[in-house]
Design an enzyme around this catalytic site. Structure first.
Site, PDB file in Angstrom:
ATOM      1  N   GLY A 144      44.993 -22.784 -10.559  1.00 28.17           N
ATOM      2  CA  GLY A 144      45.737 -22.656 -11.812  1.00 28.17           C
ATOM      3  C   GLY A 144      46.827 -21.609 -11.681  1.00 28.17           C
ATOM      4  O   GLY A 144      46.584 -20.504 -11.194  1.00 28.17           O
ATOM      5  N   GLY A 148      48.895 -20.459 -14.291  1.00 35.21           N
ATOM      6  CA  GLY A 148      49.358 -19.885 -15.550  1.00 35.21           C
ATOM      7  C   GLY A 148      49.328 -18.372 -15.445  1.00 35.21           C
ATOM      8  O   GLY A 148      49.250 -17.808 -14.348  1.00 35.21           O
ATOM      9  N   LEU A 149      49.381 -17.699 -16.576  1.00 33.58           N
ATOM     10  CA  LEU A 149      49.444 -16.232 -16.558  1.00 33.58           C
ATOM     11  C   LEU A 149      48.288 -15.611 -15.784  1.00 33.58           C
ATOM     12  O   LEU A 149      48.489 -14.728 -14.957  1.00 33.58           O
ATOM     13  CB  LEU A 149      49.453 -15.692 -17.989  1.00 33.58           C
ATOM     14  CG  LEU A 149      50.760 -15.832 -18.755  1.00 33.58           C
ATOM     15  CD1 LEU A 149      50.585 -15.321 -20.174  1.00 33.58           C
ATOM     16  CD2 LEU A 149      51.864 -15.058 -18.060  1.00 33.58           C
ATOM     17  N   GLY A 179      46.162 -16.933 -13.503  1.00 30.68           N
ATOM     18  CA  GLY A 179      46.152 -17.263 -12.077  1.00 30.68           C
ATOM     19  C   GLY A 179      47.231 -16.517 -11.315  1.00 30.68           C
ATOM     20  O   GLY A 179      46.998 -16.000 -10.217  1.00 30.68           O
ATOM     21  N   SER A 194      55.521 -22.376 -37.106  1.00 26.44           N
ATOM     22  CA  SER A 194      55.150 -20.975 -37.287  1.00 26.44           C
ATOM     23  C   SER A 194      54.714 -20.671 -38.723  1.00 26.44           C
ATOM     24  O   SER A 194      55.206 -21.246 -39.686  1.00 26.44           O
ATOM     25  CB  SER A 194      56.339 -20.090 -36.915  1.00 26.44           C
ATOM     26  OG  SER A 194      56.131 -18.789 -37.387  1.00 26.44           O
ATOM     27  N   ARG A 240      44.692 -18.294 -42.204  1.00 23.26           N
ATOM     28  CA  ARG A 240      44.769 -19.534 -41.436  1.00 23.26           C
ATOM     29  C   ARG A 240      43.548 -20.434 -41.603  1.00 23.26           C
ATOM     30  O   ARG A 240      43.692 -21.640 -41.819  1.00 23.26           O
ATOM     31  CB  ARG A 240      44.879 -19.217 -39.935  1.00 23.26           C
ATOM     32  CG  ARG A 240      46.259 -18.844 -39.510  1.00 23.26           C
ATOM     33  CD  ARG A 240      46.269 -18.616 -38.014  1.00 23.26           C
ATOM     34  NE  ARG A 240      47.582 -18.138 -37.583  1.00 23.26           N
ATOM     35  CZ  ARG A 240      47.895 -17.898 -36.327  1.00 23.26           C
ATOM     36  NH1 ARG A 240      47.008 -18.063 -35.371  1.00 23.26           N
ATOM     37  NH2 ARG A 240      49.094 -17.459 -36.009  1.00 23.26           N
ATOM     38  N   HIS A 244      44.025 -25.468 -31.329  1.00 26.07           N
ATOM     39  CA  HIS A 244      45.022 -24.579 -30.752  1.00 26.07           C
ATOM     40  C   HIS A 244      44.493 -23.763 -29.569  1.00 26.07           C
ATOM     41  O   HIS A 244      45.212 -23.489 -28.623  1.00 26.07           O
ATOM     42  CB  HIS A 244      45.515 -23.639 -31.849  1.00 26.07           C
ATOM     43  CG  HIS A 244      46.630 -22.747 -31.433  1.00 26.07           C
ATOM     44  ND1 HIS A 244      47.730 -23.214 -30.760  1.00 26.07           N
ATOM     45  CD2 HIS A 244      46.818 -21.415 -31.597  1.00 26.07           C
ATOM     46  CE1 HIS A 244      48.550 -22.199 -30.521  1.00 26.07           C
ATOM     47  NE2 HIS A 244      48.013 -21.109 -31.004  1.00 26.07           N
ATOM     48  N   SER A 288      46.053 -13.605 -26.843  1.00 27.45           N
ATOM     49  CA  SER A 288      45.700 -14.510 -25.744  1.00 27.45           C
ATOM     50  C   SER A 288      46.519 -14.204 -24.494  1.00 27.45           C
ATOM     51  O   SER A 288      45.980 -14.172 -23.385  1.00 27.45           O
ATOM     52  CB  SER A 288      45.902 -15.963 -26.156  1.00 27.45           C
ATOM     53  OG  SER A 288      47.231 -16.183 -26.541  1.00 27.45           O
TER      54      SER A 288
END
Lengths: 250, 646, 227
Positions: B12, B14-15, B17, B252, B299, B366, B419
């Site tokens: 992976g 992404g951030l 990895g 948003s 939310r 999400h 996240s």
């Protein structure tokens, strides 16, 4: 034609990199807010052509579907763009899908854009830091300069600028607008500027900045509205100065 | 003798990895980086909002300790506290590092980092880079990894798929089985350890805000090999997303912040143009049901209300799962100035101009708070021992996990802009532990018998070949869509045991139909169909984990809402009462009249509920079913207390 | 000094291609059109200007060094660049892309035109030895003949228009390539300036053509029998 009940797609397909291309046509029920991606997904679920022939689902590349990853770039009705933002209602029919023509084909609409990433290596498109350990804040940067850099750093390496560039071809090694713009981005950064000469040297050769023919199609087709021609001119200036320096000051 | 260089396989890009790869390379390790696609296209690019760090540049009195408290409170105390605390203490250094890497963070007039406010906190602690913070952070790490790649330390295997870990006779992970997505070749690579940084399981739900590669297959594969999966049922739903035929894109929260009104027609299946629906026939359900907060309810509340309107009252637009988010009462100039960029996204993907017509929105899956179970070692002072090889290790020795695919940082509900932080934090934090793990190994991967690798490879060759040869009647893409529909209808915002149980049987039915699949493509070059079937197989297993976990957990915690088990917090309740309640409890039973009426019994209910359910859900694969058990949560630093956002 | 790589030579040659278009070729074109336009004032000033130029010392060296070699180099590089291009203006119909195609097209046209132009003027002048003060009557005679027919007029119209477009548009490209104009506004303003400049050159050329076509006048050598 919003009253139309179907979508007519014409897709250029090819099974192998060295195979022959052929066309297939599909007719799909029109759904609200459909885009080219959702049409291709529908074909995956019902891989049957207009003539009723059962075929393999079309292969293409996609990921984020929000126009930030750059994966789903293809030629739609003759123009290169992302398939995720290609809304069916805004396209004349039949919708013609072709793979990008300037990159080696993998299969169907999927091409190999490794060349772009290799170019990023050649121009050292990174900031060379001492290490990841906590040595405090980064350099102070004026907001205006930051905003300029941000525009450039939105480049998602999608290849639209290269596909549409009359100078960029499979059989040459032109680097193209996206690479030059990245050189500008890293030369702009206070730390990145320390490697400015190496970056400029890398684009002062075959396939480099001097090969640009100024057709300026890159900036027209860039989905992120990156000021690519401004970058090209700026890099033109930097390389000119570098040339003079190399000739007369070394 | 030449010193042996440690070698790792990171799955992976992404951030998480990329951060792990960068950190390991800095320690002179060799890394094989595996990704479905060029790593620069990973799902992290989708994150818009920002990344949290309590740097307190505005004199608000923010501190990592407050950040820590907000995060565990936001997660309803289901997260292990030393880990969260360590993350929050590392956050400022992470922001500074990313800044040094060239991320175009927005600046103050003086040229320093700008911070803004985000949900679930009172402080300005969110750094951001325009409206594409995730993309900017990912690119910065991608560039660093490219540097190491050009220096030969990183070998990228893009267009490759991770199929499983290679486990030796002692059950230690020694490498990975990979699948070249172009040639179709299946082979193994060896490593001291394997890091899964494979993101969330969004595709289990079909259409979500996730990317197409967020299929959860890698972690499920680990689970099928015996790794524990934790807190699977905690799935975050964002209330306002733009429905699309291919995916759901975020709208948003600021649209509601600027006065956006949510409504539907009072008539069922109303197909009229929204502008032709007269005011008295419009049902502004959030405003009517929540006179004080109106459209700006939190939310989770908004998501639940919209869900109720659409599925129970069947009032969705034209009978579809959509409601209006209306800004048309504002002038176009106002909207352009305040919300321009965000509204452009809506126009780009729908063709409609929200300045002229009401937007159509619906909640969307999400983020997954749960994920593969991972370990940690605290230092006894409420922080993490960074040298420990236990950090981020799954229950399979030598198999690690980082980023959204692990479970440790967000408890029952994730706060905005946390996240990106947890992804980069885990990637960086695990580095020293991984190096230590290599040093501690008594036998190196070179000494492992080659038959271990050959067997793993042959087994997968057989499996993938079998998928390719499936010649039944079902189309895997349709089955995948149906799985998503089951999950969206039954395991989403409002959870009822009867429906969860029904979903489980539906998933079982789907699993039976899975056996009757037809592989729609049997060619040999760049054929995605066998992979898709393998991923679908994993998603069915993962759907069971999520659903069964949700079925068993009989309480309302964070994103897991079961109305049946709502503790009914009194409206005038103050969470501080619970701290007082706990102090008094040490001296004996508490009388009902020591607190306002109803509060004592509520707090007793809360206490009982925590005793029973303030635990990590653990799923283990046994007899083709997830076996659910529970583990203690480390709440050693802050006493859990009822949540309340005024 | 470190050795020079093939890539660096490539870069240098392309830069020189861009530079030679301006200096000396562009400058020469400007003066050529400007001086020729003296014909619109009267035939005598025009004749004297030819006399002046043809009687410059070391004329042949000046011509070879500052006109023919740069011109050949610029043409050779131009054909190389055109060969690499994959024009796509029919697909991507943007003004600048048309300019890109036209720049290459006009370059080729000008090259062909120059072969003709030099072949009818310079070559016989050298071949028959029409040197010094005899050059003017010869050249003026050639031009009178050219502009007596529509074929000649059209050939010269195309040649002049191609040359002025190629030069004006090339100037803009030069400014981009050397980083003299950068921002979008600078690019737009510069293109306005160069359009005006190109327009002015075209007017000069066209006026000369018009004068030759309407009023052909034969002339005698300025100094009969001059050495």
């Amino acid at each position: 034609m919003p009253d139309d009940k179907t979508i007519h797609l014409k897709i250029k397909r090819q099974d192998q990199p060295d195979g022959k291309s052929y066309w297939e046509e599909f007719e799909l029920p029109r759904k609200p807010r459909a885009n080219v991606i959702s049409c291709l997904m529908d074909i995956q679920m019902h891989p049957i052509t207009r003539e009723g022939k059962e075929v393999t689902p079309v292969v293409w590349e996609c990921n984020c579907l929000e126009e930030v990853c750059g994966a789903c770039t293809m030629v739609i009705n003759g123009k290169v763009r992302q398939a995720c933002t290609a809304l069916v209602d805004a396209l004349p029919q039949p919708i013609v899908l072709e793979p990008m023509s300037k990159f080696p084909l993998v299969r169907d609409l999927h091409v190999d854009r490794s060349r772009m990433f290799e170019n990023l290596k050649k121009v050292k498109a990174w900031i060379h830091i001492d290490g990841t350990y906590d040595i405090g804040e980064g350099p102070v940067i004026p907001e205006k300069q930051r905003a300029k850099a941000y525009l450039l750093s939105e480049c998602m390496t999608c290849g639209c600028c290269l596909e549409a560039c009359p100078q960029f071809a499979k059989d040459n090694d032109f680097m193209g607008a996206s690479t030059f713009s990245q050189v500008r981005l890293f030369n702009m950064h206070p730390t990145g500027a320390m490697e400015q000469e190496e970056r400029l040297d890398a684009i002062m050769g075959e396939g480099g900045i001097a090969d640009c023919g100024n057709a300026q199609v890159c900036v027209e087709v860039c989905p992120k509205k990156i000021p690519l021609t401004e970058s090209i001119a700026e890099i033109g200036r930097e390389t000119t100065l570098q040339l003079l320096k190399n000739l007369f000051l070394k | 003798m030449r010193k042996r260089k440690p070698q790792y396989i990171v799955i992976g890009g992404g951030l998480a990895g990329l951060a792990a790869t960068m950190k390991l390379c800095e320690d002179k390790a060799k890394v094989t980086l595996v990704s479905y696609q060029p790593v620069k296209r990973s799902h992290s690019v989708c994150a818009q909002g920002g990344i949290n760090a309590a740097i307190d540049t505005k004199g608000e009195g923010d501190s990592p300790e407050s950040h820590f408290y907000d995060t565990v409170k936001g997660g309803d105390f289901l997260a292990h506290q030393p880990l969260v605390r360590d993350m929050c203490y590392q956050a400022p250094a992470i922001i500074h590092l990313m800044d040094r890497l060239g991320v175009a963070f927005n600046r103050t007039p003086e040229g320093h980092l700008e911070f803004r406010r985000f949900g679930g906190t009172l402080y300005s602690r969110t750094a951001f880079a325009g409206s594409t913070t995730g993309q900017q952070l990912l690119y910065a790490l991608d560039e660093q990894v490219r540097r190491y790649e050009s220096e030969g330390q990183v070998k990228k295997l893009e267009w490759h798929e991770y199929l499983s870990a290679v486990l030796d006779s002692e059950g230690i992970c020694r490498g990975a089985v990979l699948h070249d997505l172009r040639s179709g070749e299946i082979f193994t690579v060896k490593g001291d350890a394997v890091v899964l940084a494979t993101g969330g399981p969004a595709q289990v739900y079909g259409k979500t805000t996730g990317s197409t590669v967020c299929n959860g297959a890698a972690t499920t594969s680990a689970y099928l090999q015996g790794a524990k999966y934790a807190n699977g049922e905690f799935i975050q739903v964002h209330p306002t997303a733009i429905p699309g035929q291919d995916k759901l894109r975020l709208m948003s929260e600021s649209a509601r912040g600027e006065g956006g009104r949510i409504w539907v027609s009072r008539k069922q299946n109303d197909n009229r143009d929204p502008l032709n629906i007269p005011e008295e026939e419009r049902y502004y359900f959030l405003e009517e049901n929540h006179p004080r907060f109106g459209n700006l309810v939190p939310r989770d509340v908004a998501s639940r209300e919209i869900h109720d309107i659409v599925y129970n009252q069947k009032l969705g637009i034209g009978g579809q799962p959509m409601v209006y988010l209306d800004l048309t009462h504002h002038s176009e100039g106002f909207l352009e100035h305040r919300l321009g960029g965000i509204l452009d996204i809506y126009t780009k993907f729908t063709g409609d101009d929200p300045k002229k017509v009401p937007m159509k929105i619906f909640p969307a899956v999400h983020y997954s708070m749960g994920g593969i179970w991972t370990d940690y070692e605290d230092d006894g002072n409420g922080l993490i021992d960074h040298k420990s090889p236990r950090n981020q290790m799954t229950s399979i020795p030598g198999l690690y996990a980082a980023g959204e695919c692990d479970y440790q940082f967000h408890g029952a509900n994730r706060l905005g802009a946390n996240s990106l932080l947890s992804c980069i934090y885990t990637g960086l934090m695990m580095g020293p532990g991984l190096i230590q793990y290599s040093r501690n190994l008594t036998s190196h991967v070179e000494e492992v018998s080659s038959t271990v690798f050959d067997q793993a490879r042959d087994q997968w060759r057989g499996r993938m070949q079998a998928f390719k040869q499936m010649n039944g009647r079902e189309n895997p893409y349709i089955l995948h869509q149906e799985l998503g529909e089951i999950m969206l209808a039954n395991v989403l915002i409002v959870r009822e045991n009867s429906r969860l149980a029904k979903a489980l049987t539906q998933i079982d039915d789907l699993e039976i139909r899975f056996k009757d699949l037809q592989c729609p493509d049997t060619t040999h070059w760049s054929n995605p169909a066998p992979s898709m079937i393998q991923q679908l197989h994993c998603q069915i297993q993962l759907a069971k984990i999520i659903t069964k976990g949700a079925l068993i957990r009989n309480e309302f915690r964070g994103a897991h809402y079961k109305p049946e088990f709502d503790l009914n917090q009194p409206e005038d309740f103050d969470p501080h009462e619970y701290v007082e309640y706990n102090e008094k409890r040490q001296y004996g039973e508490i009388r009902e009249d020591e607190f306002p009426p109803g509060h004592t019994s509520y707090m007793k209910r809360y206490e009982e509920c925590n005793e029973k359910w303030l635990k990590t859900t653990i799923a283990e694969y046994q007899n083709n079913q997830p076996e659910i058990s529970f583990e203690e949560v480390n709440t050693s630093l802050v006493q859990p207390r009822p949540r309340k956002y005024d | 000094m470190s050795s020079i790589s093939k890539g660096q030579v490539h870069f240098f040659l392309l830069k020189m291609h861009s530079l030679t278009g301006l200096i000396p070729i562009g400058l020469f074109l400007t003066f050529h059109l400007l001086i020729n336009s003296l014909r619109t004032v009267g035939v005598l000033p025009y004749q004297w200007s030819i006399d002046l130029i043809n009687n410059l010392p070391f004329l042949i060296w000046i011509e070879v060094l500052f006109i023919y070699i740069p011109l050949l180099f610029h043409s050779f590089m131009g054909f190389y660049i055109t060969k690499v291009a994959k024009t796509n203006a029919l697909r991507y119909r943007y003004p600048r892309n048309w300019m890109y195609v036209l720049q290459r097209l006009t370059g080729a046209i000008v090259f062909v035109f120059l072969v003709y132009h030099l072949g009818t003027t310079v070559a016989p002048k050298l071949w028959f030895g029409h040197h010094l003060f005899e050059a003017a009557p010869f050249l003026i005679d050639v031009m009178n003949q050219e502009f007596a027919t529509w074929t000649g007029r059209i050939i010269y119209l195309i040649g002049i228009l191609s040359a002025t477009f190629h030069f004006a548009n090339g100037l803009w490209g030069f400014c981009m390539s050397w980083g003299i104009i950068i921002g979008p506004r600078a690019q737009r303003n510069a293109s306005i300036v160069f359009i005006l400049f190109g327009g002015a050159l075209t007017v000069l050329g066209l006026a000369t053509v018009l004068e030759f076509s309407l009023h052909p006048v034969d002339v005698e050598p300025s100094f009969k029998g001059a050495p």
